[in-house]
Design a protein around this motif. Structure first.
Motif, mmCIF file in Angstrom:
data_model
loop_
_atom_site.group_PDB
_atom_site.id
_atom_site.type_symbol
_atom_site.label_atom_id
_atom_site.label_comp_id
_atom_site.label_asym_id
_atom_site.label_seq_id
_atom_site.Cartn_x
_atom_site.Cartn_y
_atom_site.Cartn_z
ATOM 1 N N ILE A 77 -8.166 -3.932 -1.881
ATOM 2 C CA ILE A 77 -8.527 -3.345 -0.613
ATOM 3 C C ILE A 77 -7.323 -3.667 0.888
ATOM 4 N N GLY A 78 -7.160 -4.900 0.759
ATOM 5 C CA GLY A 78 -6.325 -6.183 1.866
ATOM 6 C C GLY A 78 -4.858 -6.239 1.273
ATOM 7 N N ASP A 87 -18.469 -3.205 2.651
ATOM 8 C CA ASP A 87 -16.982 -2.424 1.944
ATOM 9 C C ASP A 87 -17.464 -1.880 0.421
ATOM 10 N N ASP A 133 -3.682 -0.023 3.883
ATOM 11 C CA ASP A 133 -4.844 -0.588 3.113
ATOM 12 C C ASP A 133 -5.566 0.452 1.935
ATOM 13 N N THR A 136 -11.298 -6.301 -5.513
ATOM 14 C CA THR A 136 -11.119 -6.945 -3.950
ATOM 15 C C THR A 136 -12.141 -8.244 -3.183
ATOM 16 N N GLY A 192 1.072 -1.502 0.256
ATOM 17 C CA GLY A 192 0.063 0.029 -0.084
ATOM 18 C C GLY A 192 1.008 1.348 -0.295
#
Length: 221
Positions: free
Chosen positions: A53-54, A87, A59, A80, A34
Motif C-alpha cells: 500500500i505504501g 485499512d 499508493d 502491507t 506505484g
C-alpha cells in the motif's frame, strides 16, 4: 506457469517474496513504485498481483481503484505494514482479493496465492461469496457466518473453510489440505489438519465436516 507481479518498494521484502514464489514454480516480476506497478498490472500479462500500500509515486489504494475499474478479474493480494481495521476494510472493499499484514508467514502467502490462482484457472471467481449448507464466506471482507450468525475465524481457519466450500461433497485428503492451506508437503507425524478441522467443527457445525476413513474429510450437509 502463472505469472505474478510484485509491487513492493522494500528491496529485502520484494526479493524474499520473489525468491520464494519462484521456488514454487511461478514467474515473478518486481516493480518498486506505484506508477510503474499500475502500468504493468494493466497490461494483462499477469495472473495475480501482490501489492504493497505504501508505495512511492502512487499508493496501493489508487492502484486498487484503477484495477477494480479496468481489470476487475485480476486477483490482488495486499501485503502491507498497515494493519488497522480501517485499512483492511478499505483494501478489501477497494477490490483486493485478500489482505495480509507484515510481518507475514511465507507459507500462508503461498497458500493464498494458490487459492486465488486456482479460482482464476478454473474460470471461476473470483466469486466474492461462497455459500454451502448454511455456511457463508465473504471473501473480500473475510467474514464467516452460519445460518446468518457471524462467527469469528482465524486467518488459517478461514482459508481451510474456503478450501472446503470450494470443494463441497468432495473427499479431501490431509495431504491436499496441508498443501492448499499450509503450503508444505505432508508430514505423516503432523496432526495440524485434524486440529484445525476440530476448530471448524466447533464453529461451523460438527455435522458439516465428516471424516472419510483412509482419506481425510468431506464438507457438506
Amino acid at each position: 506457469m502463472s505469472s505474478i507481479l510484485v509491487i513492493e518498494d522494500e528491496d529485502r521484502i520484494a526479493s524474499f517474496v520473489a525468491k520464494g514464489l519462484r521456488a514454487e514454480g511461478y514467474t515473478v516480476t518486481i516493480v518498486a513504485d506505484g506508477i510503474t506497478g499500475q502500468d504493468y498490472a494493466l497490461t494483462g500479462d499477469f495472473d495475480l498481483v501482490v501489492l504493497d500500500i505504501g508505495l512511492p509515486l502512487l499508493d496501493g489504494f489508487s492502484i486498487l481503484d484503477r484495477l477494480a475499474a479496468e481489470r476487475p478479474a485480476l486477483p490482488v493480494i495486499v501485503l502491507t505494514a498497515r494493519d488497522s481495521v480501517t485499512d483492511t476494510v478499505a483494501a478489501l472493499e477497494g477490490g483486493a482479493a485478500d489482505y495480509m499484514s507484515k510481518p507475514f508467514r511465507f507459507d500462508e502467502l503461498v497458500a493464498r496465492v494458490r487459492l486465488r490462482l486456482r479460482a482464476v484457472h478454473a474460470g471461476g471467481p473470483s466469486d466474492d461469496v461462497l455459500e454451502v449448507a448454511g455456511v457463508r464466506l465473504d471473501l473480500r471482507r473475510r467474514v464467516a457466518s452460519v445460518r446468518g450468525t457471524e462467527v469469528e475465524l482465524s486467518s488459517r481457519e478461514f482459508t481451510l473453510a474456503e478450501v472446503f466450500l470450494r470443494n463441497p461433497d468432495h473427499a479431501l485428503s490431509r495431504e491436499q489440505l496441508l498443501s492448499q492451506v499450509w503450503g508444505y508437503d505432508f508430514d505423516p507425524g503432523s496432526n495440524v489438519v485434524d486440529v484445525y478441522v476440530g476448530y471448524l467443527r466447533k464453529k461451523l457445525g460438527a455435522d458439516l465436516i465428516r471424516t472419510v476413513r483412509g482419506v481425510g474429510y468431506r464438507f457438506g450437509a
